[in-house]
Enzyme design. Structure first.
Site, PDB file in Angstrom:
ATOM      1  N   SER A   1       0.826  -1.208   0.000  1.00  0.00           N
ATOM      2  CA  SER A   1       0.000   0.000   0.000  1.00  0.00           C
ATOM      3  C   SER A   1       0.860   1.257   0.000  1.00  0.00           C
ATOM      4  CB  SER A   1      -0.921   0.000   1.231  1.00  0.00           C
ATOM      5  OG  SER A   1      -1.840  -1.062   1.174  1.00  0.00           O
TER       6      SER A   1
ATOM      7  N   ARG B   1       1.204   8.238   6.253  1.00  0.00           N
ATOM      8  CA  ARG B   1       0.385   7.426   7.161  1.00  0.00           C
ATOM      9  C   ARG B   1      -1.069   7.865   7.082  1.00  0.00           C
ATOM     10  NH1 ARG B   1       0.839   2.558   9.260  1.00  0.00           N
ATOM     11  NH2 ARG B   1       3.083   3.008   9.308  1.00  0.00           N
TER      12      ARG B   1
ATOM     13  N   HIS C   1      -2.459   6.677   3.768  1.00  0.00           N
ATOM     14  CA  HIS C   1      -2.637   5.231   3.865  1.00  0.00           C
ATOM     15  C   HIS C   1      -3.933   4.901   4.604  1.00  0.00           C
ATOM     16  CE1 HIS C   1      -2.014   1.333   6.037  1.00  0.00           C
ATOM     17  NE2 HIS C   1      -1.657   0.954   4.829  1.00  0.00           N
TER      18      HIS C   1
END
Length: 213
Positions: A17, A40, A43
């Site tokens: 990912s 982050r 994601h």
């Protein structure tokens, strides 16, 4: 593949990912010190807008990491954000995560005074004697009350993560936090949420603990 999706372990999924989102970010310039936080959050949300809307005060990431390594505690404004923070990683650094929104005394005070529980929960956070990181992903009233407590000298957080989502006073509350003089990570505009708050916390926690993908 004969129509079958291959089974992947969680670590492999996360690694792939991040590789995909890094490729799709393309030539978007992200300062190296902000990269882990921005990635982050993307994601977590699959929303590339955060590459341009996440705002950082100078040295905010370094201050957050330093605070966590010095045993800072994290206070969230929702149980969802609290659940999303890596408590094990935080405990390994000597800290803990708190959310006071469901506390009976908070509910009673909020009802008696005609204010939100989020505002009162910030007052309860001010009573903690630890270095603090405040992570607000839902309630702009938490940020507004937090700014007042800072001005009154009742609280001095090491970092504020201001990422509430919504339409009423959301944009304004974030701008207020950006003018408190306290280090901040803010998602400008209407977007945000508990998941974003937890993602920012985890990015800082992983850096503080030396975790790499």
């Amino acid at each position: 593949m004969n129509g079958k999706i291959p089974c992947m372990l969680p670590g492999e999924i996360e690694k792939q990912s991040f590789a995909i989102l890094t490729e799709e970010l393309g030539q978007i310039a992200i300062p190296p010190e902000h990269e882990a936080v921005v990635k982050r959050v993307i994601h977590t949300t699959a929303d590339f807008d955060y590459a341009r809307t996440l705002c950082f005060s100078p040295g905010a990431v370094a201050e957050g990491v330093r605070a966590l390594r010095e045993g800072a505690h994290i206070v969230t404004d929702t149980q969802m954000a609290r659940a999303g923070v890596s408590a094990r990683t935080l405990q390994g650094l000597g800290g803990a995560v708190h959310c006071f929104m469901g506390d009976e005394d908070v509910a009673e005070k909020a009802k008696a005074r005609g204010v939100t529980r989020a505002a009162v929960s910030m007052e309860k956070a001010a009573e903690l004697k630890f270095p603090l990181i405040l992570a607000v992903g839902n309630a702009p009233t938490a940020l507004i009350r937090l700014s007042e407590l800072i001005e009154e000298g009742e609280i001095s957080p090491r970092l504020i993560i201001g990422v509430p989502v919504g339409f009423v006073n959301v944009v304004e509350s974030k701008e207020i936090i950006m003018n408190t003089g306290v280090p901040y990570i803010v998602a400008r505009g209407r977007k945000g949420g508990s998941g974003v708050a937890a993602a920012v916390c985890n990015a800082l926690l992983y850096e503080a603990s030396g975790r790499t993908l």
